[in-house]
Design a protein around this motif. Structure first.
Motif, PDB file in Angstrom:
ATOM      1  N   ALA A 120       0.843  -1.201   0.000  1.00 53.79           N
ATOM      2  CA  ALA A 120       0.000   0.000   0.000  1.00 53.79           C
ATOM      3  C   ALA A 120       0.878   1.251   0.000  1.00 53.79           C
ATOM      4  O   ALA A 120       1.961   1.263   0.593  1.00 53.79           O
ATOM      5  CB  ALA A 120      -0.881   0.001   1.254  1.00 53.79           C
ATOM      6  N   VAL A 143      -5.263   3.751   7.221  1.00 58.76           N
ATOM      7  CA  VAL A 143      -4.716   2.849   8.236  1.00 58.76           C
ATOM      8  C   VAL A 143      -3.565   3.570   8.938  1.00 58.76           C
ATOM      9  O   VAL A 143      -2.649   4.066   8.272  1.00 58.76           O
ATOM     10  CB  VAL A 143      -4.229   1.534   7.598  1.00 58.76           C
ATOM     11  N   LYS A 145      -0.563   3.193  11.699  1.00 56.76           N
ATOM     12  CA  LYS A 145       0.208   2.115  12.328  1.00 56.76           C
ATOM     13  C   LYS A 145       1.350   2.666  13.177  1.00 56.76           C
ATOM     14  O   LYS A 145       2.077   3.562  12.722  1.00 56.76           O
ATOM     15  CB  LYS A 145       0.829   1.201  11.265  1.00 56.76           C
ATOM     16  N   ILE A 157      -7.696   1.171  11.891  1.00 50.74           N
ATOM     17  CA  ILE A 157      -8.328   1.467  10.608  1.00 50.74           C
ATOM     18  C   ILE A 157      -9.334   2.588  10.872  1.00 50.74           C
ATOM     19  O   ILE A 157     -10.232   2.438  11.709  1.00 50.74           O
ATOM     20  CB  ILE A 157      -8.985   0.204  10.032  1.00 50.74           C
ATOM     21  N   GLU A 187      -2.515   3.594   2.889  1.00 53.01           N
ATOM     22  CA  GLU A 187      -3.725   3.374   2.088  1.00 53.01           C
ATOM     23  C   GLU A 187      -4.421   2.093   2.562  1.00 53.01           C
ATOM     24  O   GLU A 187      -3.751   1.111   2.881  1.00 53.01           O
ATOM     25  CB  GLU A 187      -3.260   3.223   0.638  1.00 53.01           C
ATOM     26  N   PHE A 188      -5.730   2.097   2.606  1.00 49.61           N
ATOM     27  CA  PHE A 188      -6.499   0.906   2.996  1.00 49.61           C
ATOM     28  C   PHE A 188      -6.643   0.014   1.767  1.00 49.61           C
ATOM     29  O   PHE A 188      -7.074   0.455   0.704  1.00 49.61           O
ATOM     30  CB  PHE A 188      -7.878   1.319   3.510  1.00 49.61           C
ATOM     31  N   ASN A 225      -9.761  -6.584  16.201  1.00 47.68           N
ATOM     32  CA  ASN A 225      -8.620  -7.411  15.797  1.00 47.68           C
ATOM     33  C   ASN A 225      -8.053  -8.135  17.005  1.00 47.68           C
ATOM     34  O   ASN A 225      -8.039  -7.600  18.108  1.00 47.68           O
ATOM     35  CB  ASN A 225      -7.533  -6.526  15.195  1.00 47.68           C
ATOM     36  N   LEU A 284       1.135  -6.597   3.473  1.00 48.79           N
ATOM     37  CA  LEU A 284       0.622  -5.807   4.602  1.00 48.79           C
ATOM     38  C   LEU A 284       1.686  -5.671   5.665  1.00 48.79           C
ATOM     39  O   LEU A 284       1.811  -4.647   6.323  1.00 48.79           O
ATOM     40  CB  LEU A 284      -0.587  -6.498   5.235  1.00 48.79           C
TER      41      LEU A 284
END
Ligand code: AMP
Length: 429
Positions: A120, A143, A145, A157, A187-188, A225, A284
């Motif tokens: 991404a 997203v 992180k 997210i 980017e998702f 999650n 990912l």
């Protein structure tokens, strides 16, 4: 030979169980292990924490351990392999420098971009250069992180620009400690997630059987999650053409890139992939170790000798090993403590383990401890019940027979592990 497994979760129970099956192995030690590893034939627990690198090395030297296999990322990122290697002890896993692929998301994103491996689009920020304008200019969802290790919790997210700005701000202000002092905004990606795990060493690579896990807590892949609520192998989505694409577009360029960067990789390498509609395998994340719970079904299917495989990777002779797999499918259901992944209770007695032990399949322990004759819950993810069968559907039935035999107060588990694979199987018939 004597083998030491570092860690105490379900993955380490599976590693210890598999190593103990090797005719060459006299004894397996697990540091610190759990109530399940303590009960395995040829296996004993050692009360040393997985993060106590000095204690582990002293133990390995004192016991004359010939092979150490490291389960979790913490000791790998902290440099356990460098320490053991400098002391002349074989330790299976990547060096500290190569483990940065997992230890720093900013490092791994820059690595992916530099070596043109699909991932991404992203930007990284620290508190000094954080620009909310960047977030406002991006398409939603976004997203956010934390750069460093955050036990699988450092990924948010965000559906609105304001929530992404708030999440980024909180991370930079320390909500994840030092792990969030650098952040990645990404980017998702849409698609289906696949775990792809290989054994690498000496410039050679052997893919393990394919697998897929369920990260969300609730049925239908809903809810928060988690570390993983179940997994199965093989993953029917990874057909031969996709397998070839993943090897050509992700695994080979990653290992080549690491060699070119002067940090060649030895160990298990896990690529978390999002397979786009057009089949592009976007990375990912990388993990510098086996996944948990994917390891449990994967090792149930491994017919070859695991210490041989690790030693071949360390010796650069992976081309000479023949890795054989049980053609049947394996499926593991995680049984977790009520409340997991948030606050959960520990210390509940677990019943039915003896009944389950007489059924086909295998129950791997994670967060368990023994107290007298009882086995108690001692973590969020407590057990992983693995069944096998001619199809993923049949493996699922065997796994849930195990689950239904076991009980404790407020146990929770998903009822639909493998549903995507089973739908694919049904479509195919
Ligand atoms: P990570 O630790 O980076 O693998 O992120 C944990 C989980 O968050 C992944 O397994 C995905 O389910 C989700 N995730 C991470 N990055 C993205 C992304 N760019 N697009 C969509 N989902 C993502």
């Amino acid at each position: 030979m004597k083998v030491l497994i570092v860690g105490g979760g379900g993955r380490e129970h599976a590693l210890a169980w598999k190593c103990a099956q090797s005719a060459r192995v006299r004894q397996v030690f697990v540091a610190p292990g759990n109530a399940g590893t303590a009960l395995e034939p040829k296996v004993s627990n050692v009360q040393i924490s997985a993060d106590d690198l000095d204690g582990l090395l002293d133990y390995a030297v004192g016991e004359d351990i010939e092979l150490t296999i490291v389960g979790p990322e913490g000791p790998l990122v902290a440099g356990i392999v460098d320490r053991f290697t400098a002391a002349g002890r074989a330790c299976f896993g990547p060096s500290r420098a190569a483990a940065r692929l997992e230890g720093s998301k900013a490092f791994s994103k820059d690595f992916l971009r530099r070596h043109r491996i699909p991932t991404a689009s992203y930007a990284t920020f620290t508190a000094d250069n954080f620009d909310p304008g960047y977030i406002r200019s991006q398409r939603l969802p976004l997203v956010v992180k934390a750069d460093g290790l955050a036990a699988g919790k450092g990924v948010l997210i965000c559906e609105t620009h304001e929530s992404a700005i708030a999440a980024a701000g909180a991370m930079l202000e320390g909500s994840f400690g030092a792990a969030g002092s650098t952040i990645v905004i990404e980017e998702f990606l849409r698609g289906e997630e696949v775990s792809f795990i290989v054994v690498a060493g000496g410039g050679r690579v052997v893919p393990l059987a394919t697998s897929q896990d369920h990260k969300r807590r609730d049925d239908g892949d809903q809810g928060p999650n988690t570390g993983g609520m179940g997994a199965y192998s093989p993953a029917p989505i990874v057909d031969a053409p996709l397998h070839a694409r993943i090897m050509d577009e992700v695994i080979e360029p990653t290992l080549r890139g690491l060699r070119l960067d002067g940090t060649p990789y030895t160990g298990f390498l896990y690529a978390g992939l999002m397979i786009a509609q057009d089949g592009t395998p976007n990375v990912l994340e990388f993990n510098c170790r086996l996944g948990d719970p994917e390891t449990q079904p994967i090792l149930m299917r491994l017919q070859s000798d695991l210490p041989d495989l690790c030693e071949a990777a360390l010796a650069g002779s992976l081309d000479k090993v023949d890795v054989r797999w049980d053609p049947r499918a394996a499926l593991g259901v995680v049984m977790a403590a009520g409340g997991y992944p948030d606050r959960y209770r520990t210390g509940d007695p677990i019943s039915g383990l003896e009944v389950a032990a007489r059924l086909p399949g295998k129950v791997f322990h994670a967060g368990t401890r023994s107290s007298g004759s009882q086995i108690l819950t001692a973590g969020g993810r407590v057990l992983c019940a693995v069944g096998m069968g001619e199809t993923v559907g049949a493996a699922k039935r065997q796994a849930y027979d195990l689950v239904h035999a076991i009980h404790w107060s407020l146990v929770q588990y998903r009822r639909d592990i493998g549903y995507r694979a089973i739908a694919r199987e049904q479509d195919a018939t």
